[in-house]
Design a protein around this motif. Structure first.
Motif, PDB file in Angstrom:
ATOM      1  N   LEU A  72       0.845  -1.193   0.000  1.00 21.19           N
ATOM      2  CA  LEU A  72       0.000   0.000   0.000  1.00 21.19           C
ATOM      3  C   LEU A  72       0.887   1.253   0.000  1.00 21.19           C
ATOM      4  CD1 LEU A  72      -3.101   0.221   0.250  1.00 21.19           C
ATOM      5  CD2 LEU A  72      -2.815   0.408   2.722  1.00 21.19           C
ATOM      6  N   LYS A  74       2.409   4.595   1.145  1.00 21.96           N
ATOM      7  CA  LYS A  74       2.643   4.994   2.528  1.00 21.96           C
ATOM      8  C   LYS A  74       1.667   6.061   3.027  1.00 21.96           C
ATOM      9  CE  LYS A  74       6.894   5.125   4.002  1.00 21.96           C
ATOM     10  NZ  LYS A  74       8.247   5.657   4.167  1.00 21.96           N
ATOM     11  N   VAL A  77      -1.294   4.267   4.039  1.00 19.85           N
ATOM     12  CA  VAL A  77      -1.042   3.508   5.266  1.00 19.85           C
ATOM     13  C   VAL A  77      -1.239   4.400   6.492  1.00 19.85           C
ATOM     14  CG1 VAL A  77       0.750   2.358   6.638  1.00 19.85           C
ATOM     15  CG2 VAL A  77       0.560   1.889   4.190  1.00 19.85           C
ATOM     16  N   LEU A  78      -0.686   5.614   6.399  1.00 22.19           N
ATOM     17  CA  LEU A  78      -0.682   6.484   7.575  1.00 22.19           C
ATOM     18  C   LEU A  78      -1.873   7.443   7.629  1.00 22.19           C
ATOM     19  CD1 LEU A  78       3.153   7.110   7.483  1.00 22.19           C
ATOM     20  CD2 LEU A  78       1.943   5.965   9.347  1.00 22.19           C
TER      21      LEU A  78
ATOM     22  N   CYS B  30       2.807  -8.855   0.632  1.00 18.54           N
ATOM     23  CA  CYS B  30       3.729  -7.738   0.827  1.00 18.54           C
ATOM     24  C   CYS B  30       5.160  -8.240   0.742  1.00 18.54           C
ATOM     25  CB  CYS B  30       3.524  -7.110   2.206  1.00 18.54           C
ATOM     26  SG  CYS B  30       2.134  -5.998   2.256  1.00 18.54           S
ATOM     27  N   PRO B  39      10.264   3.047   7.271  1.00 24.07           N
ATOM     28  CA  PRO B  39       9.169   2.555   8.113  1.00 24.07           C
ATOM     29  C   PRO B  39       7.837   2.545   7.376  1.00 24.07           C
ATOM     30  CG  PRO B  39      10.465   4.196   9.279  1.00 24.07           C
ATOM     31  CD  PRO B  39      10.969   4.177   7.885  1.00 24.07           C
ATOM     32  N   ASN B  40       7.045   1.522   7.633  1.00 21.15           N
ATOM     33  CA  ASN B  40       5.694   1.400   7.095  1.00 21.15           C
ATOM     34  C   ASN B  40       5.625   1.469   5.564  1.00 21.15           C
ATOM     35  OD1 ASN B  40       4.221   1.118   9.599  1.00 21.15           O
ATOM     36  ND2 ASN B  40       4.910   3.205  10.038  1.00 21.15           N
ATOM     37  N   SER B  41       6.676   0.954   4.902  1.00 20.62           N
ATOM     38  CA  SER B  41       6.696   0.994   3.432  1.00 20.62           C
ATOM     39  C   SER B  41       6.401  -0.367   2.814  1.00 20.62           C
ATOM     40  CB  SER B  41       8.058   1.502   2.944  1.00 20.62           C
ATOM     41  OG  SER B  41       9.070   0.589   3.328  1.00 20.62           O
ATOM     42  N   THR B  42       6.317  -1.436   3.614  1.00 22.68           N
ATOM     43  CA  THR B  42       6.042  -2.755   3.046  1.00 22.68           C
ATOM     44  C   THR B  42       4.842  -3.370   3.756  1.00 22.68           C
ATOM     45  OG1 THR B  42       7.544  -3.913   4.555  1.00 22.68           O
ATOM     46  CG2 THR B  42       8.494  -3.129   2.507  1.00 22.68           C
ATOM     47  N   VAL B  43       3.744  -2.629   3.740  1.00 18.81           N
ATOM     48  CA  VAL B  43       2.543  -3.095   4.450  1.00 18.81           C
ATOM     49  C   VAL B  43       1.297  -2.950   3.584  1.00 18.81           C
ATOM     50  CG1 VAL B  43       3.522  -2.544   6.701  1.00 18.81           C
ATOM     51  CG2 VAL B  43       2.103  -0.869   5.548  1.00 18.81           C
ATOM     52  N   CYS B  44       0.261  -3.705   3.957  1.00 16.37           N
ATOM     53  CA  CYS B  44      -1.017  -3.669   3.238  1.00 16.37           C
ATOM     54  C   CYS B  44      -2.132  -3.879   4.258  1.00 16.37           C
ATOM     55  CB  CYS B  44      -1.035  -4.761   2.171  1.00 16.37           C
ATOM     56  SG  CYS B  44      -1.286  -6.405   2.865  1.00 16.37           S
ATOM     57  N   PRO B  45      -3.389  -3.827   3.842  1.00 18.21           N
ATOM     58  CA  PRO B  45      -4.475  -3.976   4.816  1.00 18.21           C
ATOM     59  C   PRO B  45      -4.392  -5.271   5.636  1.00 18.21           C
ATOM     60  CG  PRO B  45      -5.347  -3.086   2.784  1.00 18.21           C
ATOM     61  CD  PRO B  45      -3.896  -3.423   2.515  1.00 18.21           C
ATOM     62  N   LEU B  48      -1.642  -4.861   8.252  1.00 17.04           N
ATOM     63  CA  LEU B  48      -2.012  -3.746   9.120  1.00 17.04           C
ATOM     64  C   LEU B  48      -3.150  -4.145  10.051  1.00 17.04           C
ATOM     65  CD1 LEU B  48      -1.998  -0.717   6.661  1.00 17.04           C
ATOM     66  CD2 LEU B  48      -0.789  -0.770   8.840  1.00 17.04           C
ATOM     67  N   MET B  50      -6.374  -4.624   9.237  1.00 17.91           N
ATOM     68  CA  MET B  50      -7.636  -3.931   8.960  1.00 17.91           C
ATOM     69  C   MET B  50      -8.802  -4.920   9.049  1.00 17.91           C
ATOM     70  SD  MET B  50      -7.004  -0.767   8.253  1.00 17.91           S
ATOM     71  CE  MET B  50      -5.667   0.310   7.772  1.00 17.91           C
TER      72      MET B  50
END
Lengths: 97, 489
Positions: A72, A74, A77-78, B30, B39-45, B48, B50
């Motif tokens: 996703l 960024k 994400v945030l 991911c 940070p937080n650059s290799t994430v998805c729902p 995360l 969700m």
């Protein structure tokens, strides 16, 4: 089967839910009803039914190939972060009891 | 003071977590983050946490776990499943971790460790698969207010948990077990297994009991251990602490203690008088896994040769010493490099194997260590080392020159023949240059010459050294010695 006040409080604490005295009375009744329902299910004869961990007949559903896909963005994400701190989510420190 | 005769025995079980080497995460696609991912650059729902998302099992992660289980001599049951482990913590996005409770992928295995020359068999209770959590960093503002920063990149990475039986009896054994386990994990390609980088973590359970007692004492779980040395130090400290408590009439309480590297002590974190209440239940979003025999056999057929087997084969096939074979097989990449080089050098394999081993365990290892580089990342390749050995073997360059050439190869990645040709390093067989250098050295070292002539035999060693320096190591010391003796009479 009825749940004690202490049992309801314990479950609420595990779920991090604060309950009023009225809530506790209400939930001990409702949760007890759910347990009663399972008691009724227990009366069904399951002698010849093999135990299972899953109610669906599916098995071995995989993602094959171990191929990464784009994550996703960024900013998305945030977007809903209660507090954003640079590229991080910022949260309150929770100390273990 | 009299010493009472109660002696204590240490009992240790280890829980080891290892991140699996997959390209993508455990339950979503991911990409696995690198050390450089922001940070937080290799994430998805999914990772995360969700609401409404659906996890899907990464088959590769299951295969790597089964392969690890096979390498650890485990039984692979025909049925396995995932469960939810429920607890609240800011680094756990969903409020539960997908893990395995009562039907793990692998169980009842063992790992042999070598301790003081003896082989000890350590039981493996189980190996199961779960997902890693996010990473939290605790911060304090200037006014002393605490908060945490959360990076979700690590969340959802496949994490394997390897639980040993309480079979370890000392910090030394625990260290040997961790070293061996790390080697196996790397050999099968399951994990980078680097404790400093956090992709391998361990939690020792430590207790003591009077020697001869068969029941266990209350155990203390040690956390926050970031290296093999910390593990060793923490266990040593904990055994000493527990012994002191008991000898002074106290009682050990079951608890979790954190290792504080700064003060070299373990400190109480939380008491474990009550069992954790994780309320495990079968993960409703993930169907069960039926592990067919054929699949296990197929995974077994892809498993690389394991370190112990390979070490034995190296000794037998190449006639290497136990030491050489052990050091060469410490890592799979070094062992691979060795075999690739031996296959390439010309001439008889036996003697060649010994000199390849000498290079790998000697100069090459020293340079790699100095630069902190792994052999597979070095710019020296097996073909280049084989070429260098052939040059020495044919007499084209001297052993001393070979060391210099290797240094150059290591720095630049150039091929040895090229370096030799360009820097005019071929061995000086004859004479004119050696004779000139000898004459120069005799002229410039009157004291050593006088010493030699007055009977000090050692002085000639100095002169040989000087000539070798003049010829940049390209002359053979034997020939230099002969020339010097002739000249000095």
């Amino acid at each position: 089967m009825s749940l004690s006040r202490e049992q309801v409080q314990h479950i609420a604490r595990l779920a991090r839910i604060g309950l009023s005295d009225d809530d506790i009375a209400k939930f001990s009744e409702q949760l007890s009803e759910i347990l009663d329902y399972f008691e009724r299910l227990r009366q069904v004869d399951t002698e010849d039914v093999p135990p299972t961990a899953h109610t669906l007949l599916l098995q071995n559903v995989w993602r094959e190939g171990d191929k990464p896909e784009p994550p996703l963005d960024k900013e998305d994400v945030l977007a809903n972060a209660p507090i954003r701190d640079g590229d991080y989510f910022r949260v309150k420190v929770i100390l273990e009891e | 003071m009299t010493t009472t005769a109660v002696r204590y025995e240490t009992v240790i079980g280890l829980e080891v977590h290892a991140q699996l080497l997959t390209e993508s995460k455990m339950f979503c696609a991911c990409p696995s983050p690198s050390m450089h991912s922001s940070p937080n650059s290799t994430v998805c729902p999914v990772c995360l946490g969700m609401p409404g998302v659906l996890p899907v099992i990464n088959r590769r992660a299951v295969e790597l776990t089964i392969m690890t289980g096979l390498a650890l001599n485990c039984r692979i049951p025909g049925e396995a499943k995932f469960d939810r482990k429920n607890y609240h913590y800011p680094d756990l996005m969903k409020g539960y971790q997908i893990s395995q409770y009562d039907l793990p992928l692998c169980r009842d295995g063992w790992l042999d460790i070598d301790i003081e020359g003896k082989t000890q068999r350590i039981g493996i209770t189980r190996v199961h698969l779960e997902e890693d959590t996010a990473r939290s960093q605790h911060m304090t503002t200037q006014v002393g207010e605490s908060y945490s920063l959360i990076d979700v990149n690590r969340s959802g990475l496949p994490l394997m948990e390897i639980v040993s039986e309480p079979d370890l009896r000392s910090a030394e054994e625990a260290r040997a077990y961790l070293t061996k386990l790390r080697q196996v994990l790397r050999y099968v390609g399951a994990s980078r297994a680097n404790m400093e980088q956090g992709n391998m973590r361990c939690e020792p359970n430590v207790s003591i009991r009077p020697l001869g007692e068969s029941s266990f004492g209350a155990k203390v779980e040690l956390k926050n251990i970031n290296s093999l040395r910390h593990a060793y130090d923490a266990i040593k400290f904990e055994v000493g602490r527990q012994t002191k408590v008991i000898e002074s009439g106290g009682r050990i309480v079951q608890e979790t203690r954190g290792w504080r590297e700064d003060i070299k002590q373990s400190v109480a974190q939380r008491s474990k008088e009550f069992a954790d209440d994780y309320r495990y239940f079968p993960e409703p979003d993930l169907p069960i896994m039926m592990v067919e025999r054929a699949w296990v056999d197929e995974i077994r057929s892809r498993m690389p040769e394991l370190p112990n087997v390979r070490q034995r084969r190296f000794s037998e096939r190449y006639g290497l010493s136990e030491y050489d074979a052990r050091v060469l097989t410490e890592s799979r990449s070094r062992a691979d490099f060795f075999e690739a080089t031996v296959a390439l050098v010309t001439g008889e394999k036996g003697p060649r194997a010994k000199s390849v081993a000498n290079w790998l365990n000697g100069d090459f290892a020293r340079l790699l260590n100095a630069d902190g580089v792994e052999i597979q990342d070095s710019c020296v390749k097996p073909a280049a080392l084989a070429e260098l050995l052939d040059l020495v073997d044919s007499g084209a360059i001297s052993g001393t020159t070979a060391k210099d050439v290797f240094g150059e190869m290591f720095k630049t990645g150039r091929l040895p023949a090229e370096i030799v040709k360009e820097s005019n390093l071929s061995r000086l067989d004859s004479s004119d240059e050696i004779l000139d250098a000898t004459a120069r050295v005799i002229e410039e070292s009157p004291k050593a010459v006088a010493d030699y002539k007055s009977g000090k035999e050692t002085a000639i060693k100095f002169l040989v050294g000087q000539v070798m320096r003049e010829t940049k190591g390209r002359a053979s010391p034997d020939i230099v010695l002969k020339h010097l003796r002739e000249k000095l009479g």
